[in-house]
Design a protein around this motif. Sequence first.
Motif, short mmCIF file in Angstrom:
data_model
loop_
_atom_site.label_atom_id
_atom_site.label_comp_id
_atom_site.label_asym_id
_atom_site.label_seq_id
_atom_site.Cartn_x
_atom_site.Cartn_y
_atom_site.Cartn_z
N GLU A 50 0.83 -1.21 0.00
CA GLU A 50 0.00 0.00 0.00
C GLU A 50 0.87 1.26 0.00
O GLU A 50 0.61 2.20 -0.76
CB GLU A 50 -0.92 -0.02 1.22
N LEU A 51 1.90 1.27 0.82
CA LEU A 51 2.81 2.42 0.85
C LEU A 51 3.49 2.62 -0.49
O LEU A 51 3.65 3.75 -0.97
CB LEU A 51 3.85 2.27 1.97
N ALA A 52 3.87 1.52 -1.14
CA ALA A 52 4.52 1.61 -2.44
C ALA A 52 3.58 2.26 -3.47
O ALA A 52 4.00 3.11 -4.26
CB ALA A 52 4.96 0.24 -2.92
N ARG A 53 2.31 1.87 -3.45
CA ARG A 53 1.33 2.47 -4.38
C ARG A 53 1.18 3.96 -4.13
O ARG A 53 1.16 4.77 -5.06
CB ARG A 53 -0.03 1.79 -4.24
N PHE A 54 1.08 4.35 -2.86
CA PHE A 54 0.89 5.76 -2.53
C PHE A 54 2.12 6.59 -2.89
O PHE A 54 2.01 7.70 -3.40
CB PHE A 54 0.55 5.93 -1.05
N LEU A 55 3.30 6.04 -2.61
CA LEU A 55 4.53 6.75 -2.97
C LEU A 55 4.68 6.87 -4.48
O LEU A 55 5.17 7.89 -4.97
CB LEU A 55 5.75 6.04 -2.37
N LEU A 56 4.23 5.86 -5.20
CA LEU A 56 4.30 5.92 -6.66
C LEU A 56 3.41 7.03 -7.22
O LEU A 56 3.78 7.70 -8.19
CB LEU A 56 3.93 4.57 -7.26
N VAL A 57 2.27 7.26 -6.60
CA VAL A 57 1.40 8.37 -7.01
C VAL A 57 2.13 9.69 -6.82
O VAL A 57 2.18 10.53 -7.73
CB VAL A 57 0.08 8.35 -6.21
N TRP A 58 2.72 9.88 -5.64
CA TRP A 58 3.44 11.12 -5.37
C TRP A 58 4.65 11.29 -6.29
O TRP A 58 4.89 12.38 -6.81
CB TRP A 58 3.87 11.17 -3.90
N VAL A 59 5.41 10.22 -6.49
CA VAL A 59 6.60 10.30 -7.35
C VAL A 59 6.19 10.65 -8.78
O VAL A 59 6.83 11.46 -9.44
CB VAL A 59 7.42 8.99 -7.29
N SER A 60 5.12 10.04 -9.26
CA SER A 60 4.67 10.31 -10.63
C SER A 60 4.25 11.76 -10.82
O SER A 60 4.66 12.41 -11.79
CB SER A 60 3.49 9.39 -10.99
N LEU A 61 3.43 12.26 -9.92
CA LEU A 61 2.93 13.62 -10.08
C LEU A 61 4.02 14.67 -9.85
O LEU A 61 4.15 15.62 -10.62
CB LEU A 61 1.73 13.86 -9.16
N LEU A 62 4.81 14.49 -8.80
CA LEU A 62 5.89 15.45 -8.56
C LEU A 62 6.98 15.32 -9.62
O LEU A 62 7.61 16.31 -10.00
CB LEU A 62 6.48 15.26 -7.16
N GLY A 63 7.20 14.11 -10.11
CA GLY A 63 8.17 13.90 -11.19
C GLY A 63 7.73 14.60 -12.47
O GLY A 63 8.55 15.16 -13.20
N GLY A 64 6.44 14.58 -12.75
CA GLY A 64 5.92 15.31 -13.90
C GLY A 64 6.13 16.80 -13.76
O GLY A 64 6.51 17.48 -14.72
N ALA A 65 5.90 17.32 -12.56
CA ALA A 65 6.13 18.75 -12.32
C ALA A 65 7.62 19.08 -12.45
O ALA A 65 7.98 20.12 -13.02
CB ALA A 65 5.62 19.14 -10.93
N ALA A 66 8.48 18.21 -11.94
CA ALA A 66 9.92 18.44 -12.05
C ALA A 66 10.38 18.41 -13.51
O ALA A 66 11.18 19.24 -13.94
CB ALA A 66 10.70 17.40 -11.24
N ALA A 67 9.85 17.47 -14.27
CA ALA A 67 10.20 17.40 -15.70
C ALA A 67 9.72 18.65 -16.43
O ALA A 67 10.43 19.18 -17.29
CB ALA A 67 9.57 16.15 -16.33
N PHE A 68 8.55 19.14 -16.07
CA PHE A 68 8.04 20.37 -16.68
C PHE A 68 8.96 21.55 -16.34
O PHE A 68 9.27 22.37 -17.20
CB PHE A 68 6.61 20.66 -16.20
#
Length: 169
Positions: A50-68
């Motif tokens: 469950e923690l891995a899924r939640f962290l993956l959500v945060w990493v994906s969204l913040l990673g998208g912002a960082a890439a932008f």
Amino acid sequence: MLAMLKTMRIGLCRVLEFALIIAVIVLTLDVLWGVITRYVFGSQAKWTEELARFLLVWVSLLGGAAAFGEKAHLGVDYFFNLLEPSARRLLTILSYVAIIFFAVSVFIVGGVQLVQSNFASGQMAPALQINMGWVYAAVPVAGVFILLLACQQLIETMAEYFASAKEAN
């Protein structure tokens, strides 16, 4: 002023990168602990998946912002490069306006509504027993970063556009 905006963008990108590094380290340790508990102790710790899924959500969204923020997002450059330089700048300005609209309307306004409804409903994650609003908070947080970075890039592009228009006259 442009130098200050570039400094702001660099600072925001560094904050995002630091948060992403921490999140990926925690995600890696979490997955590793899940594997160890499954194969060494015979039963996986229930909270690790469950923690891995939640962290993956945060990493994906913040990673998208960082890439932008680093201007590393995907784009189709072939047709864009066929345009005249002034048309490219104008199209870039229009795309930043669209991104700002999307960041505000979907990420921030919609994300805040999503987070509020989850906190109001009291929906809890089964294994970690945290309110799901904390998981979905990644949406408006990423939206704020995207908004700030898009505004900075829009101002920078507009300054270049008006400077080139002034030189042409």
